[in-house]
Design a protein around this motif. Structure first.
Motif, PDB file in Angstrom:
ATOM      1  N   LYS A  53      -5.785  11.240   5.766  1.00 37.87           N
ATOM      2  CA  LYS A  53      -7.078  11.187   6.454  1.00 37.87           C
ATOM      3  C   LYS A  53      -7.481   9.748   6.792  1.00 37.87           C
ATOM      4  CE  LYS A  53     -10.065  11.223   2.318  1.00 37.87           C
ATOM      5  NZ  LYS A  53     -11.149  11.953   1.634  1.00 37.87           N
ATOM      6  N   VAL A  54      -6.823   8.783   6.135  1.00 38.57           N
ATOM      7  CA  VAL A  54      -7.073   7.377   6.429  1.00 38.57           C
ATOM      8  C   VAL A  54      -6.090   6.861   7.475  1.00 38.57           C
ATOM      9  CG1 VAL A  54      -7.007   5.047   5.456  1.00 38.57           C
ATOM     10  CG2 VAL A  54      -8.114   6.902   4.192  1.00 38.57           C
ATOM     11  N   THR A  55      -4.811   7.147   7.301  1.00 37.15           N
ATOM     12  CA  THR A  55      -3.806   6.620   8.234  1.00 37.15           C
ATOM     13  C   THR A  55      -3.928   7.258   9.615  1.00 37.15           C
ATOM     14  OG1 THR A  55      -2.123   8.238   7.508  1.00 37.15           O
ATOM     15  CG2 THR A  55      -2.198   6.120   6.369  1.00 37.15           C
ATOM     16  N   ARG A  56      -4.412   8.488   9.687  1.00 35.25           N
ATOM     17  CA  ARG A  56      -4.538   9.121  11.006  1.00 35.25           C
ATOM     18  C   ARG A  56      -5.569   8.420  11.878  1.00 35.25           C
ATOM     19  NH1 ARG A  56      -6.307  13.908   8.348  1.00 35.25           N
ATOM     20  NH2 ARG A  56      -4.435  14.891   9.173  1.00 35.25           N
ATOM     21  N   LYS A  57      -6.422   7.614  11.243  1.00 34.36           N
ATOM     22  CA  LYS A  57      -7.408   6.822  11.983  1.00 34.36           C
ATOM     23  C   LYS A  57      -6.974   5.370  12.126  1.00 34.36           C
ATOM     24  CE  LYS A  57     -11.181   9.731  10.309  1.00 34.36           C
ATOM     25  NZ  LYS A  57     -12.409   9.761   9.483  1.00 34.36           N
ATOM     26  N   GLY A  58      -5.748   5.078  11.670  1.00 33.97           N
ATOM     27  CA  GLY A  58      -5.248   3.720  11.784  1.00 33.97           C
ATOM     28  C   GLY A  58      -5.666   2.812  10.644  1.00 33.97           C
ATOM     29  N   GLY A  59      -6.226   3.385   9.590  1.00 30.17           N
ATOM     30  CA  GLY A  59      -6.681   2.570   8.468  1.00 30.17           C
ATOM     31  C   GLY A  59      -5.650   2.482   7.357  1.00 30.17           C
ATOM     32  N   GLY A  60      -6.044   1.829   6.269  1.00 26.35           N
ATOM     33  CA  GLY A  60      -5.176   1.735   5.099  1.00 26.35           C
ATOM     34  C   GLY A  60      -3.838   1.100   5.407  1.00 26.35           C
ATOM     35  N   GLY A  61      -2.765   1.753   4.936  1.00 28.42           N
ATOM     36  CA  GLY A  61      -1.429   1.209   5.102  1.00 28.42           C
ATOM     37  C   GLY A  61      -0.914   1.219   6.525  1.00 28.42           C
ATOM     38  N   ALA A  62      -1.618   1.912   7.433  1.00 32.42           N
ATOM     39  CA  ALA A  62      -1.205   1.927   8.842  1.00 32.42           C
ATOM     40  C   ALA A  62      -1.679   0.682   9.580  1.00 32.42           C
ATOM     41  CB  ALA A  62      -1.744   3.179   9.537  1.00 32.42           C
ATOM     42  N   LEU A  63      -2.777   0.100   9.149  1.00 31.39           N
ATOM     43  CA  LEU A  63      -3.423  -0.953   9.943  1.00 31.39           C
ATOM     44  C   LEU A  63      -2.592  -2.220  10.113  1.00 31.39           C
ATOM     45  CD1 LEU A  63      -7.140  -1.649  10.177  1.00 31.39           C
ATOM     46  CD2 LEU A  63      -5.573  -3.573  10.082  1.00 31.39           C
ATOM     47  N   PRO A  64      -1.851  -2.684   9.097  1.00 31.21           N
ATOM     48  CA  PRO A  64      -1.099  -3.933   9.304  1.00 31.21           C
ATOM     49  C   PRO A  64      -0.078  -3.885  10.433  1.00 31.21           C
ATOM     50  CG  PRO A  64      -1.343  -3.507   6.969  1.00 31.21           C
ATOM     51  CD  PRO A  64      -1.818  -2.268   7.682  1.00 31.21           C
TER      52      PRO A  64
END
Length: 383
Positions: A116-127
């Motif tokens: 639910k975090v990475t699908r919005k580009g947050g958390g571990g996806a953002l870097p």
């Protein structure tokens, strides 16, 4: 080593290079106090980080977010992990933490693997979005500078084995004035499965000129020393290894003093720790809510002990301190600690993600400065 090298994060000096990882629903003020007591009793202290809050939630005055920003009187250094995907929100949130809450250290979460975090580009996806990462870090560091508060960041190796980000993240962190970077030696795809890649942590140490903290697979104090020796990290971040074992911080304090200590409490001593934990939760939250919060910890405390199923079940439904006392009295106080549990994983593990959920087209470029990544003001999760 005869004495621990202090962990220096900008203007902040931490006596022992040990950090309690922020864990959602776990590292509240009561649990931080419980772990801190173990180190204080050893004559030293580490860094104990509040569970993660969202920048937008703080800026917009979300009540749930504000209730999480509670600190114990024993906490001389207030440390908070912040989640954010918008530089403006992150900068304002850092300012609020420094000015209104007296926070002395802010950590930014870029490691959460939850869908639910990475699908919005947050958390571990953002870097993956190097430009956006740089803007967020610059906003945070700039907002904290007038208060002389160090900003650190936590990340993972990358999204998956084909999309690694940790070396670029380290470079950007250093260029942005970040005081240190913590690396969990797993990808988002791995979540909490498999083994942490300490070699990658060592690579980051060699690549940057700021302190690197190592995270992943520290189950015993000896693991922490081995990580320092093998990777050259300036400190260790301990998460799941302390679940149901707050005395691990006593062992860590001793280990970094060069002492070999392996605390093996009897079941009676574990029961006393459980009672102390529930008592602290009740002091901070009220007895009813505190006992409910304590329930999730029961299985971790009793892991490996012979306590029967019905008793465990009753403990997991405890509603009052008096009821807890009665149930704890049924445990065999002389039962020895189950040494077979030493060095084994604790907490969530699971399997690797079948795929990492990302925004459409997320991997198409690595800048991201023109993105408007949506952040939920009330979303709270772990990383």
């Amino acid at each position: 080593m005869s004495s621990p090298a202090p962990l220096v994060l900008g203007s902040l000096r931490v006596e022992s290079p040990v950090v309690l990882a922020p864990m959602a629903g776990i590292t509240n003020a009561a649990y931080r106090r419980l772990c801190l007591e173990q180190m204080v009793a050893s004559g030293t202290s580490g860094l104990f980080v509040c569970e993660m809050i969202t920048s937008r939630g703080l800026v917009e005055g979300d009540e749930t977010t504000k209730k999480m920003l509670v600190f114990d009187e024993l906490e001389r250094v207030r440390s908070v992990q912040l989640y954010g995907t918008d530089p403006a929100y992150v900068g304002k949130a850092v300012e609020i933490l420094c000015s209104d809450y007296g926070v002395a250290h802010v950590d930014l979460n870029f490691g959460c693997p939850v869908p639910k975090v990475t699908r919005k580009g947050g958390g571990g996806a953002l870097p993956w979005k190097r430009g956006l990462l740089a803007d967020i870090l610059a906003a945070a560091v700039g907002a904290a500078a007038p208060y002389d508060v160090p900003v650190t960041m936590k990340t993972r190796k990358g999204i998956d084995a084909d999309h690694l980000t940790f070396l670029d993240a380290g470079r950007i962190a250093e260029e942005s004035g970040v005081a240190a970077i913590a690396l969990h030696g797993r990808t988002v795809e791995q979540a909490y499965s498999g083994n942490a890649d300490w070699e990658a942590i060592g690579q980051l140490v060699d690549a940057v000129g700021i302190p690197v903290l190592g995270n992943g697979d520290i189950w015993e104090a000896a693991d922490a020393l081995r990580m320092v020796e093998e990777t050259g990290v300036a400190g260790v971040v301990v998460g799941r290894g302390c679940l149901g074992r707050p005395w691990l911080f006593r062992d860590l304090a001793a280990a970094f003093r060069g002492e070999t200590v392996e605390t093996l409490p009897t079941l009676g001593e574990v029961a006393a720790m459980m009672r102390r934990h529930a008592e602290l939760l009740s002091e901070h939250m009220g007895e009813e809510r505190g006992c409910k919060e304590f329930r999730k910890h029961v299985s971790w405390y009793l892991k490996g002990f012979r306590a029967g199923g019905p008793l465990r079940h009753s403990l997991a439904l405890v509603e009052s301190l008096a009821g807890l006392d009665e149930l704890l009295g049924e445990l065999d106080p002389h039962e020895a600690f189950p040494t077979a549990e030493l060095g084994t994983p604790r907490g969530r593990q699971g399997a690797p993600r079948k795929r990492v959920v990302l925004p459409e087209g997320w991997l198409d470029d690595t800048d991201g400065r023109d993105l408007h990544v949506q952040e939920d003001a009330t979303e709270v999760t772990g990383g």
